[in-house]
Design a protein around this motif. Structure first.
Motif: not given
Length: 182
Positions: A86-94, A143-146, A171-174
């Motif tokens: 669970t370490k590393g960046p987390a994807k936002s909703i979009e 925000e990037y798509e990929k 990263w904004a969310f990790s």
């Protein structure tokens, strides 16, 4: 019979003729008996928690600061990750959002867009302004798509100079580190 409500003056005179209230006795405020008959909120008739002045306490801290969920034997829920660490960046909703800090106060959205659009297609860009001064607060969200585009922006732009300021990009969310099961 006829019920007459005493006027404030007559009530005062009646209390003058009664013996003076002694220390520790309750003073009758008229509606106090009706309030005592009403059930407590939530319908529970357990002993209400009261403070030193005798007022009923409600809310999260009413039971005392020593009482915690662990004391009650409760367990916290956790969100299981979908395979792997669970370490590393987390994807936002979009998409994948990066956090750009230490921006110059006169940076515009166009300046940011020009600096970050070469790396990949920008899906969204937020550049917040200070309401009082009208200048940039010093950070932006891109925000990037990929994920590979967002990672490329972090690798390429972190530590670079934009309008005379050395910017930091991450990263904004990790997702936090995974904890061992109890």
């Amino acid at each position: 019979g006829d019920l007459q409500r005493p006027t404030p003056g007559s009530r005062q005179r009646a209390s003058d003729s009664e013996p003076a209230a002694m220390e520790g006795e309750e003073v009758d405020f008229g509606d106090a008996e009706e309030m005592a008959k009403e059930p407590e909120a939530g319908g529970s008739s357990k002993g209400a928690v009261r403070d030193a002045a005798g007022r009923r306490m409600k809310g999260r801290g009413a039971a005392g600061s020593t009482q915690t969920m662990q004391d009650e034997g409760g367990d916290y829920d956790s969100i299981d990750s979908k395979g792997g660490s669970t370490k590393g960046p987390a994807k936002s909703i979009e998409g994948w959002i990066i956090f750009v800090t230490n921006l110059h106060e006169e940076t515009t959205e166009d300046d940011l867009h020009d600096a970050f659009c070469d790396i990949g297609d920008i899906k969204n860009l937020h550049l917040n302004l200070d309401r009082r001064t009208g200048f940039v607060k010093g950070y932006a969200l891109v925000e990037y798509e990929k994920q590979k585009d967002a990672q490329g922006a972090i690798d390429e732009m972190n530590g670079s100079t934009l309008m005379g300021s050395t910017i930091s990009v991450d990263w904004a969310f990790s997702a936090g580190p995974s904890r061992a099961a109890r």
